[in-house]
Design a protein around this motif. Structure first.
Motif, mmCIF file in Angstrom:
data_model
loop_
_atom_site.group_PDB
_atom_site.id
_atom_site.type_symbol
_atom_site.label_atom_id
_atom_site.label_comp_id
_atom_site.label_asym_id
_atom_site.label_seq_id
_atom_site.Cartn_x
_atom_site.Cartn_y
_atom_site.Cartn_z
ATOM 1 N N LEU C 70 0.814 -1.317 0.082
ATOM 2 C CA LEU C 70 0.186 -0.002 -0.065
ATOM 3 C C LEU C 70 0.998 1.224 0.024
ATOM 4 O O LEU C 70 0.708 2.122 -0.835
ATOM 5 C CB LEU C 70 -0.845 -0.114 1.167
ATOM 6 N N LEU C 71 1.871 1.419 0.992
ATOM 7 C CA LEU C 71 2.680 2.548 0.993
ATOM 8 C C LEU C 71 3.333 2.410 -0.253
ATOM 9 O O LEU C 71 3.760 3.715 -0.813
ATOM 10 C CB LEU C 71 3.594 2.259 2.137
ATOM 11 N N SER C 73 2.811 1.624 -3.294
ATOM 12 C CA SER C 73 1.889 1.797 -4.449
ATOM 13 C C SER C 73 1.734 3.578 -4.300
ATOM 14 O O SER C 73 2.127 4.355 -5.327
ATOM 15 C CB SER C 73 0.616 1.504 -4.331
ATOM 16 N N MET C 74 1.484 4.083 -3.080
ATOM 17 C CA MET C 74 1.444 5.444 -2.843
ATOM 18 C C MET C 74 2.527 6.300 -3.142
ATOM 19 O O MET C 74 2.561 7.181 -4.096
ATOM 20 C CB MET C 74 1.137 5.917 -1.251
ATOM 21 N N ILE C 75 3.810 5.768 -2.881
ATOM 22 C CA ILE C 75 4.907 6.475 -3.147
ATOM 23 C C ILE C 75 5.275 6.485 -4.545
ATOM 24 O O ILE C 75 5.446 7.586 -5.454
ATOM 25 C CB ILE C 75 6.072 6.043 -2.338
ATOM 26 N N GLY C 78 2.912 8.498 -6.535
ATOM 27 C CA GLY C 78 2.960 9.992 -6.152
ATOM 28 C C GLY C 78 4.212 10.479 -7.069
ATOM 29 O O GLY C 78 4.233 11.659 -7.501
ATOM 30 N N SER C 143 8.724 4.733 -11.001
ATOM 31 C CA SER C 143 7.840 5.820 -11.366
ATOM 32 C C SER C 143 7.997 6.764 -12.656
ATOM 33 O O SER C 143 6.980 7.162 -13.278
ATOM 34 C CB SER C 143 7.979 6.886 -10.011
ATOM 35 N N ALA C 208 -2.597 3.242 -11.630
ATOM 36 C CA ALA C 208 -2.706 2.450 -10.438
ATOM 37 C C ALA C 208 -2.637 1.131 -10.425
ATOM 38 O O ALA C 208 -2.113 0.366 -9.536
ATOM 39 C CB ALA C 208 -3.687 2.971 -9.727
ATOM 40 N N SER C 234 4.350 -3.037 -4.458
ATOM 41 C CA SER C 234 3.299 -2.089 -4.775
ATOM 42 C C SER C 234 2.210 -3.119 -5.019
ATOM 43 O O SER C 234 2.227 -4.403 -5.273
ATOM 44 C CB SER C 234 3.423 -1.465 -6.146
ATOM 45 N N PHE C 264 -9.860 1.916 -4.769
ATOM 46 C CA PHE C 264 -9.111 2.940 -4.918
ATOM 47 C C PHE C 264 -9.404 3.857 -6.233
ATOM 48 O O PHE C 264 -9.736 4.797 -6.507
ATOM 49 C CB PHE C 264 -7.716 2.770 -5.086
#
Lengths: 252, 224, 283
Positions: C70-71, C73-75, C78, C143, C208, C234, C264
């Motif tokens: 989860l973290l 994926s967020m990073i 982002g 990313s 995502a 992720s 999400f």
């Protein structure tokens, strides 16, 4: 006190190779209404947009000659200064849809990053809206979006927006062609008021409008300035046969 | 008020001041006649130029308004009426000038018995009154007053007819009044014309306010 | 009579055609509904606070969560957004303001091609250009790969939104003596903000769930990590890895993760719709 405010000297405008305004020489007197009329594609709008250097925003558009504003050639000035002194109102009412009525009026200051004290802004907004006879209609809804107004009100808002910058000359590009007859006559009445403080140049397709609102009339035909004279003279006894044919509707 | 309304209002004011001028011309020629005042008569002749200038100015203004504003409906009828009233008034001005010229031309005052027999002074006063009332009808857009003019014009016509008979009697009694009589009859003819012009003006007023054409319609006119 | 029966036949044909369009439109929705129901049924029971905040446990131990994924994926998302949004919006503005220039023509063509490039190919490119020279898998290279996928969506939606703004708006601004950068910043972008934002949201929703580019770049990591220069877990990677594993516990984790990912993306879509409606500037 009669004096020349705008004077064009051998002004020529082009779209690429297309020569749309040819050697226009015209002198416009301060505090008068000048109507520019002519058939479609005769270069009248191009000439108008040349006066405040909007013409050259179109890709491929160029211009030659001089346009003097109070003896200073606008072609030598930076377009941004020119446009601050020569305001413009367009065919379709185009208030900024993201701004309130209040902000629309002072858009020229606000969006240019000019900071003014609140009291002064209030004064400018009230004065400008009063000058376009809109203050009484909108004074209770200044925070509403400009697009809530009717077409005629929107157009007057746009005039107020131009007036707020205290320009010397106001250019109108067919200002009533998108309005209904009632709004049209309101705006036309406005011209008589506005000319006390500003010099107005109005491009119009509508001959009757030119006759009703203007002191002087210029007739353009295929890029040339055919005739420029007092409106009364123009509509009772034009000198050029082409003008006569145009205003009597005998144009082929 | 729209620009066209302003223009029409200005035109109305202009026409009324012309009207006042013509009226004063007529009054002056009347006074010149009654008092045999040649200087006053000369003044009338001189001022006729101002009447003519008014006519030209009004014609020009009407032309401009037609060209610039394309008036319709009541505005259009008003302008058409103004054009015709203008012509009629100028003609009345001409009559005042003509009468004054007679006064200048004659050597001595008109023979009083002829004047009396013709009833001319009364007729003169009536004509002036009719013209003034027509003006009031125009100023106040009063069609009732305008309609009353038709009747009063007939009264002038009657005086005119009677004068013919009475004056010829005077001549029969005393042939020396012949030339005076001819002048007096000419003046009476002119005054009768003033009445006719006023009637035409009244017709124009009714045309512009009510959009009714009364011209050449004897029946309607005599009924009112 | 002949004419009448002819008309009847035509009316029948028309009705039939209408029924067909309604039926097919409905048929489009049916699979979506089934997928939603199935995933939520399978995954919703797995989701709880513990699931969200804990690391995966080794096989055989009960419990375990997806906190690292989860973290991660967020990073990763982002970082991808930070890279792609400014480029995308500026490029979109350029394309809409210069409709006819040569450069605009070619960049528009390139953007269209980029949109059609398979995600796995972008992953390989990122692997050879970033992972290899940098000497190892890293979240940042993931990313970068995702940012490349976001770009065309943002560019095209920005461009199309701004093209819909009438020219008169620009002219109004120029006529007030405003310089180019103020016209863009104060008039054009505020008026088109809802369209631009919805483009950004959609592009985030789109990446995502991307797995392919991350396989070669972010790689995956069973531990909680915040270092963008190191491999990172992720959600899509976790789903891919766990779903293909032979263990039932891991299958459950995969279902739960799928459910979170789905929620999400759904929320993002709904949010986009809301923003578009709320910030829509009435022209």
């Amino acid at each position: 006190m009669e004096s020349t405010i705008v004077k064009s000297i051998d002004y020529n405008a082009y779209f690429g190779d297309n020569h749309v305004v040819k050697n226009v020489n015209i002198e416009i007197t301060r505090n008068t209404v000048t109507a520019v009329m002519g058939p479609s594609g005769c270069g009248k709008t191009t000439f108008l947009r040349g006066i405040n250097r909007m013409h050259e925003l179109i890709p491929g558009a160029t211009a030659k000659g001089k346009i003097m504003l109070n003896g200073e050639d606008v072609m030598e000035m930076h377009p941004i200064f020119v446009r601050l002194k020569i305001g413009m109102v367009f065919q379709r009412p185009n208030p900024f849809p993201n701004l309130s009525i209040y902000d629309n009026v002072i858009a020229g200051y606000k969006l240019n990053g000019i900071k003014l004290p609140k009291a002064e802004k209030d004064k400018i907004v009230e004065l400008s809206l009063s000058r376009v006879a809109l203050w009484n209609e909108v004074k209770d809804s200044l925070t509403k979006k400009g697009s809530f107004l009717s077409g005629g009100q929107q157009q007057r808002l746009c005039i107020a927006r131009a007036v707020a910058m205290e320009p010397e000359v106001l250019l109108f590009d067919e200002p009533t062609s998108a309005l209904d007859p009632i709004s049209t006559s309101t705006v036309e009445e406005l011209f008589h008021e506005l000319k006390k403080n500003y010099t107005l140049i109005i491009v119009t397709h509508n001959m009757q409008q030119a006759a009703r609102v203007s002191d002087k009339t210029a007739f353009f035909y295929v890029g040339e300035l055919v005739e420029f004279d007092d409106t009364k003279q123009m509509f009772t006894n034009p000198t050029d046969i082409r003008t006569q044919n145009y205003i009597t509707g005998r144009f082929s | 008020m729209t620009q066209l309304e302003n223009e029409l209002q200005a035109l109305k004011v202009e026409l009324i001041s012309m009207w006042n001028l013509v009226e004063s011309q007529l009054k002056k020629s009347r006074n010149a006649l009654v008092n045999f005042d040649r200087d006053l008569a000369r003044e009338v002749v001189l001022k006729e130029r101002r009447v003519n200038a008014f006519e030209l100015k009004l014609d020009r203004d009407c032309e401009d308004i037609f060209a610039l504003y394309c008036p319709v409906a009541i505005d259009l009828r008003f302008l058409l009426a103004v054009l015709k009233i203008n012509t009629n008034l100028e003609r009345i001005g001409d009559y005042a000038e003509g009468i004054s010229k007679y006064i200048i031309e004659t050597e001595s005052n008109f023979n009083q018995s002829v004047l009396h027999a013709s009833n001319m002074v009364t007729m003169f006063d009536d004509a002036i009154k009719i013209l003034a009332d027509t003006r009031l009808a125009f100023e106040n857009e009063n069609t009732t007053l305008a309609r009353s003019i038709f009747k009063r014009d007939e009264a002038l016509d009657i005086i005119n007819t009677n004068a013919m008979r009475n004056v010829s009697e005077c001549i029969r009694e005393d042939i020396s009044v012949l030339s005076d009589s001819l002048y007096v009859l000419s003046i009476i003819r002119k005054l009768e014309r003033v009445g006719d012009q006023s009637k035409n003006i009244a017709e124009e007023i009714i045309f512009y306010i009510e959009a009714k054409v009364l011209k050449h319609d004897e029946q309607v006119q005599s009924k009112k | 009579m002949q004419a009448q029966s002819n008309v009847k036949f035509r009316i029948g044909k028309s009705t039939g055609f209408q029924a067909l369009t309604v039926g097919l439109a409905f048929a489009c929705v049916v699979p979506l509904i089934f997928i939603l129901i199935y995933i939520i049924q399978a995954g919703i029971t797995k989701i709880n606070w513990h699931f969200i905040t804990n690391l995966p446990k080794p096989v055989g131990e009960a419990g375990g969560g997806v906190a690292n994924a989860l973290l991660g994926s967020m990073i990763i998302i982002g970082c991808a957004s930070v890279i792609a949004i400014p480029f995308g919006i500026l490029c979109g503005i350029y394309l809409s303001e210069n409709k006819t220039s040569k450069l605009a023509y070619w960049s528009r063509l390139c953007v269209d091609i980029l949109q059609g490039v398979p995600s796995i190919v972008i992953g390989i490119v990122a692997y050879f250009w970033l992972v290899k020279p940098l000497g190892g898998f890293s979240a940042l290279s993931g990313s970068a790969a995702l940012a490349i996928m976001m770009l065309p969506i943002i560019i095209r939606s920005t461009e199309e939104t701004l093209l819909m703004l009438p020219d008169s708006l620009r002219e109004a601004a120029y006529a007030l003596g405003m310089p180019f950068h103020r016209v863009i910043l104060k008039v054009i972008i505020p008026c088109g903000i809802s369209g631009i934002l919805s483009g950004v949201m959609l592009s985030v929703a789109r990446i995502a769930g991307e797995t392919a580019p991350l396989l070669f770049t972010a790689f995956g990591n069973p531990y909680l990590s915040g270092n963008v220069l190191k491999p990172m877990q992720s959600l899509p990677l976790l789903i891919f890895n766990y779903a293909t594993s032979p263990y039932n516990d891991w299958h459950d984790l995969a279902w739960g993760a799928s459910c979170i990912l789905l929620i999400f993306v759904l929320l993002l879509n709904i949010f986009t719709k809301l923003i578009t409606r709320k910030w829509k500037v009435q022209l």
